[in-house]
Design a protein around this motif. Structure first.
Motif, PDB file in Angstrom:
ATOM      1  N   UNK A 105      11.384  49.334 -44.245  1.00  0.00           N
ATOM      2  CA  UNK A 105      10.429  48.407 -43.652  1.00  0.00           C
ATOM      3  C   UNK A 105      10.977  47.842 -42.349  1.00  0.00           C
ATOM      4  N   UNK A 106      10.085  47.278 -41.543  1.00  0.00           N
ATOM      5  CA  UNK A 106      10.512  46.623 -40.303  1.00  0.00           C
ATOM      6  C   UNK A 106       9.780  45.298 -40.192  1.00  0.00           C
ATOM      7  N   UNK A 107      10.491  44.286 -39.714  1.00  0.00           N
ATOM      8  CA  UNK A 107       9.956  42.914 -39.638  1.00  0.00           C
ATOM      9  C   UNK A 107       9.479  42.582 -38.227  1.00  0.00           C
ATOM     10  N   UNK A 108       8.404  41.827 -38.166  1.00  0.00           N
ATOM     11  CA  UNK A 108       7.975  41.187 -36.920  1.00  0.00           C
ATOM     12  C   UNK A 108       8.101  39.686 -37.166  1.00  0.00           C
ATOM     13  N   UNK A 109       8.883  39.024 -36.313  1.00  0.00           N
ATOM     14  CA  UNK A 109       9.242  37.633 -36.562  1.00  0.00           C
ATOM     15  C   UNK A 109       8.345  36.661 -35.800  1.00  0.00           C
TER      16      UNK A 109
END
Ligand SMILES: Nc1ncnc2c1ncn2[C@@H]1O[C@H](COP(=O)(O)OP(=O)(O)OP(=O)(O)O)[C@@H](O)[C@H]1O
Ligand SMILES: [Mg+2]
Length: 263
Positions: A99-103
Motif C-alpha cells: 500500500x501507499x499513503x497520502x498524508x
C-alpha cells in the motif's frame, strides 16, 4: 481522461485486504480495540469518525508504519501477518510494499524537486531503473495537470498542487492499495475540489482505496462502504446512504449531525 493502471494484476471484486482483530495501545491509552476491515479490489472504503477515534492509527497499521499489538493483516497473494508475537522485518516490509499513503500534510521532501520526490520510492526502495521511473512519473504528473511543475520545489506550489504531487508519489509506487489520511483537510477551501476530483477519477478507474475523510458529501458519492469508528471500535459500517443518512446507532447520528451542523 485521467487513466492510470490500478495497482497490480488481480481480479476485480476479490478480497484484497483482510485485517482482523487489530489492537493497539500507546502506553496505557488503548487506541484500537479489535478492528476488522475487509477491502475488495476496486472498492473505496471511507473511514470516518471523531478526532482521536483511531483512524490514522488504522491506516498506519495497515501500511506497516505502526506495529499493532495484536490481530492479523493479510493481502491477497501475500502472507498473513500475525501481530502480538515477534514480527519479522521481512513481514513488515511485505506489508509496506502493498500500500501507499497520502498524508494530510503532503510530507514532500522540501529540498527535492517534484520529480525527485516522486521517483525516490521507485528508484531507492523498489530499485527500478531511473529512466523508467522518470518516464512513469512524467506520465502521472501530466495526468494531474502538473507536468510543467516537475522541476519546481514544493514551496513553489499551492497546497492543492502539492497534494496532487503527494497522490502521484503514491501512485508511482504502483501499490495494490491507496491509503488517504484526510487528504484535503489542510487545504484552503477553494483548493479542496481539485484534489477530490483526482481521487474521484482514481475511484472511477477502479483503484482500491481506504480514505479517512470528513468530507461526507464526497464519501457518499465515491465510497462503496462507510466505516464509522469511535473510541477505537467500529460502531457501524455499511452503504454510504445508510450510514450517513439513516444511521442505526446514536453515536453515528450525533457525529453526522455535528459535521452537517457545526454550530
Ligand atoms: N505515536 C503515538 N504515540 C502516542 N499516542 C498516539 C500516537 N499516535 C496516536 N496516538 C493516540 O492515539 C489516539 C488515536 O489517534 P489517531 O491519530 O489514530 O486518531 P484519529 O482518529 O486519526 O484522529 P484525528 O481525526 O484527530 O486525526 C489518540 O488518542 C492519539 O493521541
Ligand atoms: Mg488522524
Amino acid at each position: 481522461m485521467f487513466t492510470t493502471d490500478p495497482g497490480r494484476a488481480g481480479a476485480p471484486g476479490e478480497v484484497l485486504l483482510t485485517a482482523e482483530g487489530l489492537e493497539k495501545s500507546f502506553g496505557t491509552n488503548t487506541v484500537l480495540r479489535s478492528i476488522d476491515l475487509t477491502v475488495r479490489r476496486g472498492e473505496v472504503v471511507a473511514l470516518v469518525g471523531p478526532s482521536g477515534s483511531g483512524k490514522t492509527t488504522v491506516l498506519r497499521c495497515l501500511n506497516g508504519l505502526e506495529v499493532p499489538d495484536g490481530g492479523t493483516v493479510a493481502f491477497a497473494g501475500g502472507p498473513s501477518v500475525t501481530f502480538g508475537a515477534r514480527v519479522s522485518p521481512r513481514e513488515l516490509a511485505s506489508l509496506r510494499d502493498q500500500s501507499a499513503m497520502v498524508f494530510q500534510q503532503y510530507n514532500l521532501f522540501p529540498h527535492r524537486t517534484v520529480l525527485e520526490n516522486i521517483i525516490e520510492g521507485p528508484v531507492q526502495v523498489q530499485k527500478r531503473r531511473r529512466a523508467e521511473a522518470v518516464q512513469d512519473a512524467e506520465k502521472l504528473l501530466d495526468r494531474v495537470g502538473l507536468l510543467a511543475k516537475k522541476d519546481q520545489y514544493p514551496f513553489e506550489l499551492s497546497g492543492g498542487q502539492q497534494q496532487r504531487v503527494g497522490i502521484v508519489r503514491a501512485l508511482a509506487l504502483r501499490p495494490d492499495l491507496l491509503l488517504f489520511d484526510e487528504p484535503t483537510s489542510a487545504l484552503d477551501p477553494e483548493l479542496v475540489g481539485e484534489v477530490l476530483k483526482v481521487i474521484k477519477d482514481l475511484a472511477e478507474e477502479d483503484w482500491t482505496m481506504v480514505i479517512v475523510t470528513h468530507e461526507l458529501a464526497f464519501a457518499r458519492e465515491v465510497a462503496d462502504e462507510v466505516v464509522f469508528m469511535d473510541g477505537g471500535v467500529v460502531v457501524e459500517r455499511g452503504h454510504p446512504d445508510q450510514v450517513l443518512r439513516n444511521p442505526k446507532h446514536e453515536r453515528t447520528r450525533r457525529f453526522v449531525q455535528r459535521l452537517l451542523h457545526p454550530f
